[in-house]
Design an enzyme around this catalytic site. Structure first.
Site, PDB file in Angstrom:
ATOM      1  N   CYS A 113     -32.356  11.176  10.478  1.00  0.00           N
ATOM      2  CA  CYS A 113     -33.709  10.677  10.187  1.00  0.00           C
ATOM      3  C   CYS A 113     -33.693   9.389   9.369  1.00  0.00           C
ATOM      4  O   CYS A 113     -34.696   8.676   9.307  1.00  0.00           O
ATOM      5  CB  CYS A 113     -34.502  11.741   9.433  1.00  0.00           C
ATOM      6  SG  CYS A 113     -34.622  13.273  10.367  1.00  0.00           S
ATOM      7  N   HIS A 279     -40.421   7.429   7.106  1.00  0.00           N
ATOM      8  CA  HIS A 279     -40.030   8.496   8.027  1.00  0.00           C
ATOM      9  C   HIS A 279     -41.088   9.600   7.990  1.00  0.00           C
ATOM     10  O   HIS A 279     -41.635   9.917   6.935  1.00  0.00           O
ATOM     11  CB  HIS A 279     -38.662   9.039   7.610  1.00  0.00           C
ATOM     12  CG  HIS A 279     -38.252  10.250   8.377  1.00  0.00           C
ATOM     13  ND1 HIS A 279     -38.313  10.296   9.755  1.00  0.00           N
ATOM     14  CD2 HIS A 279     -37.791  11.462   7.965  1.00  0.00           C
ATOM     15  CE1 HIS A 279     -37.902  11.486  10.151  1.00  0.00           C
ATOM     16  NE2 HIS A 279     -37.587  12.210   9.096  1.00  0.00           N
ATOM     17  N   ASN A 309     -41.891  15.619  13.659  1.00  0.00           N
ATOM     18  CA  ASN A 309     -40.762  14.836  13.151  1.00  0.00           C
ATOM     19  C   ASN A 309     -39.830  14.522  14.325  1.00  0.00           C
ATOM     20  O   ASN A 309     -39.146  15.404  14.832  1.00  0.00           O
ATOM     21  CB  ASN A 309     -40.045  15.671  12.078  1.00  0.00           C
ATOM     22  CG  ASN A 309     -38.808  14.992  11.516  1.00  0.00           C
ATOM     23  OD1 ASN A 309     -38.395  13.933  11.985  1.00  0.00           O
ATOM     24  ND2 ASN A 309     -38.214  15.622  10.508  1.00  0.00           N
TER      25      ASN A 309
HETATM   26  O1  UT7 Z   1     -36.489  14.899   8.614  1.00  0.00           O
HETATM   27  C1  UT7 Z   1     -35.314  15.302   8.010  1.00  0.00           C
HETATM   28  C2  UT7 Z   1     -35.486  15.920   6.731  1.00  0.00           C
HETATM   29  N1  UT7 Z   1     -36.305  17.127   6.787  1.00  0.00           N
HETATM   30  C3  UT7 Z   1     -37.180  17.325   5.825  1.00  0.00           C
HETATM   31  O2  UT7 Z   1     -37.346  16.455   4.994  1.00  0.00           O
HETATM   32  C4  UT7 Z   1     -37.907  18.642   5.769  1.00  0.00           C
HETATM   33  C5  UT7 Z   1     -38.360  18.896   4.361  1.00  0.00           C
HETATM   34  N2  UT7 Z   1     -38.938  20.250   4.166  1.00  0.00           N
HETATM   35  C6  UT7 Z   1     -40.128  20.601   4.668  1.00  0.00           C
HETATM   36  O3  UT7 Z   1     -40.782  19.878   5.359  1.00  0.00           O
HETATM   37  C7  UT7 Z   1     -40.663  21.968   4.249  1.00  0.00           C
HETATM   38  O4  UT7 Z   1     -39.773  22.556   3.338  1.00  0.00           O
HETATM   39  C8  UT7 Z   1     -40.907  22.949   5.432  1.00  0.00           C
HETATM   40  C9  UT7 Z   1     -42.088  22.486   6.258  1.00  0.00           C
HETATM   41  C10 UT7 Z   1     -39.682  23.055   6.291  1.00  0.00           C
HETATM   42  C11 UT7 Z   1     -41.251  24.320   4.864  1.00  0.00           C
HETATM   43  O5  UT7 Z   1     -42.393  24.232   4.019  1.00  0.00           O
HETATM   44  P1  UT7 Z   1     -42.344  24.853   2.551  1.00  0.00           P
HETATM   45  O6  UT7 Z   1     -43.673  24.654   1.937  1.00  0.00           O
HETATM   46  O7  UT7 Z   1     -41.167  24.269   1.832  1.00  0.00           O
HETATM   47  O8  UT7 Z   1     -42.190  26.398   2.854  1.00  0.00           O
HETATM   48  P2  UT7 Z   1     -41.066  27.415   2.394  1.00  0.00           P
HETATM   49  O9  UT7 Z   1     -39.837  27.227   3.190  1.00  0.00           O
HETATM   50  O10 UT7 Z   1     -40.957  27.411   0.889  1.00  0.00           O
HETATM   51  O11 UT7 Z   1     -41.742  28.780   2.817  1.00  0.00           O
HETATM   52  C12 UT7 Z   1     -42.943  29.265   2.184  1.00  0.00           C
HETATM   53  C13 UT7 Z   1     -43.372  30.516   2.913  1.00  0.00           C
HETATM   54  C14 UT7 Z   1     -42.248  31.538   3.063  1.00  0.00           C
HETATM   55  O12 UT7 Z   1     -42.829  32.836   3.008  1.00  0.00           O
HETATM   56  P3  UT7 Z   1     -42.757  33.698   1.637  1.00  0.00           P
HETATM   57  O13 UT7 Z   1     -41.302  33.879   1.372  1.00  0.00           O
HETATM   58  O14 UT7 Z   1     -43.453  32.859   0.610  1.00  0.00           O
HETATM   59  O15 UT7 Z   1     -43.490  34.945   2.007  1.00  0.00           O
HETATM   60  C15 UT7 Z   1     -41.725  31.289   4.458  1.00  0.00           C
HETATM   61  O16 UT7 Z   1     -41.105  32.426   5.020  1.00  0.00           O
HETATM   62  O17 UT7 Z   1     -43.777  30.190   4.226  1.00  0.00           O
HETATM   63  C16 UT7 Z   1     -43.005  30.953   5.187  1.00  0.00           C
HETATM   64  N3  UT7 Z   1     -42.788  30.108   6.362  1.00  0.00           N
HETATM   65  C17 UT7 Z   1     -43.659  30.060   7.375  1.00  0.00           C
HETATM   66  N4  UT7 Z   1     -44.810  30.683   7.596  1.00  0.00           N
HETATM   67  C18 UT7 Z   1     -45.474  30.405   8.733  1.00  0.00           C
HETATM   68  C19 UT7 Z   1     -41.748  29.271   6.609  1.00  0.00           C
HETATM   69  N5  UT7 Z   1     -41.953  28.665   7.804  1.00  0.00           N
HETATM   70  C20 UT7 Z   1     -43.111  29.133   8.301  1.00  0.00           C
HETATM   71  C21 UT7 Z   1     -43.828  28.884   9.475  1.00  0.00           C
HETATM   72  N6  UT7 Z   1     -45.009  29.528   9.653  1.00  0.00           N
HETATM   73  N7  UT7 Z   1     -43.408  28.023  10.413  1.00  0.00           N
END
Ligand code: UT7
Length: 352
Positions: A113, A279, A309
């Site tokens: 990326c 990005h 993305n």
């Molecule tokens: O481009 C290259 C570099 N990539 C990035 O920069 C990505 C950077 N990271 C992100 O964009 C975010 O971390 C994500 C979009 C991947 C995830 O968002 P987040 O706010 O960091 O969520 P999280 O991983 O902390 O998960 C929060 C909750 C969890 O549930 P509990 O444990 O709180 O009950 C996850 O299991 O959301 C849940 N969760 C989802 N729920 C519905 C994780 N993915 C999903 C989903 N749909 N797709």
């Protein structure tokens, strides 16, 4: 001395858009969650048999047309992708052949990326050294190959049925990753600017291999003999592993720091920058970077809602849209910024 500038651009995405609701048919997610956590509303996916060089040829044709140059005028290809058509060779030579310009140097770069700030510095060096005059810079990705489902007809809304509990459970394990990526290609034609102070000014680039496990593919690499096994595929080791929340924090911290440092080194105030072309990994990252840099929202445009993305392609797609909409013009000072797997990150300044 003037640096390389963008004299033409184009982009291409495959097929029809796939909405968040469509993804919710194959795993436990929702439009509400995806939009709130990422800003994404839809993305595009290539078909089986369609590689990044196929998407790239469409984008490149538009970019060449926009620049008013023939494919035969291109004397160097830089192809940025983390999802090449083949494990090897790279996709650059394939694109050259598809454009009918085999023979010229074609270089694949692997900054994921973060490819574009690296690529601008590289292209500028090639032109300044006399190694190239007209560079075709492409970012193209087909992430579909690592999506954690096989029910593509359901995802594409071509069939309506319940998917098996096993398939649902498998996709769900990767839902954080699967909802953010989409496929697409962007191309830019680069040449030395005609303006004495125009074109590429400088880049500040970084990498950190200690953090490689923030986003990587654990299997199907040449640490293993053979490099791919049925067991690795069954264990989904071909699907990237991502430490999303930690990566998000790193992106916010490092990107604003890098932009400030680059501006300071070159005596440029961040408020003098006309447009930050960032990005598109997550709207939350870019909002936080904007707040840290204290710049107004209109200076950090976003198109993640429509494409998701697209890794190495995001900056090129956004640049093409901004050029075509007249939102960036000749004379504008641009700052490109990105972080991706590696980790690699950086920022580049360019006067259009
Ligand atoms: O481009 C290259 C570099 N990539 C990035 O920069 C990505 C950077 N990271 C992100 O964009 C975010 O971390 C994500 C979009 C991947 C995830 O968002 P987040 O706010 O960091 O969520 P999280 O991983 O902390 O998960 C929060 C909750 C969890 O549930 P509990 O444990 O709180 O009950 C996850 O299991 O959301 C849940 N969760 C989802 N729920 C519905 C994780 N993915 C999903 C989903 N749909 N797709």
């Amino acid at each position: 001395m003037s640096g390389v500038t963008i004299i033409g651009s184009g982009h291409h995405v495959p097929g029809a858009p796939v909405t968040n609701d469509a993804l919710a048919r194959v795993m436990d997610t929702s439009d509400e969650w995806i939009q709130a956590r990422t800003g994404i509303q839809q993305r595009y996916f290539a078909r089986d048999g369609q590689g990044p060089s196929d998407l790239a040829v469409e984008a490149a044709t538009k970019a060449l047309d926009d620049a008013g140059v023939e494919a035969t005028d291109v004397d160097y290809i830089i192809f940025a992708t983390m999802t090449p058509d083949y494990m090897f060779p790279g996709s650059g030579p394939l694109l050259g052949a598809k454009l009918g310009i085999s023979g010229i140097p074609a270089l694949d770069i692997r900054q994921q990326c973060a490819a574009m700030p690296y690529a601008f510095q590289l292209a500028n060096g090639l032109v300044q050294s006399g190694a190239a005059e007209t560079i075709l810079l492409v970012g193209a990705e087909v992430h579909s190959g690592f999506m954690p489902w096989t029910d593509w007809d359901v995802v594409r809304s071509e069939a309506e049925r319940e998917i098996s509990p096993r398939a649902y459970e498998r996709a769900n394990k990767h839902r954080g990753l699967a909802v953010i990526f989409g496929d697409g290609a962007a191309a830019m034609v680069l040449r030395r600017s005609n303006e004495p102070e125009g074109g590429f000014i400088a880049a500040e680039l970084h990498s950190d291999g200690d953090s490689f496990d923030h986003l990587f593919v654990s299997g199907c690499g040449f640490r293993s003999i053979p490099y791919v096994t049925p067991e690795a595929l069954l264990a989904d080791e071909h699907i990237p592993q991502m430490r999303g929340p930690s990566l998000l924090k790193k992106a916010v911290q490092t990107l604003s720091r890098t932009v400030n440092s680059l501006c300071e080194t070159h005596g440029i105030a961040p408020e003098d920058i006309d447009c930050f072309i960032a990005h598109q990994a997550n709207d939350r990252i870019n909002r936080a970077v904007r707040q840290a840099l204290k710049v107004p929202p209109e200076k950090i445009p976003s198109n993640i809602a429509r494409y998701g993305n697209t890794s190495a392609a995001t900056i090129g797609i956004l640049t093409d849209e901004l050029r075509r909409d007249g939102k960036i013009r000749e004379g504008d000072l641009l700052c490109f910024l990105a972080l991706g797997a590696g980790l690699n990150w950086g920022a580049a300044l360019l006067r259009l």
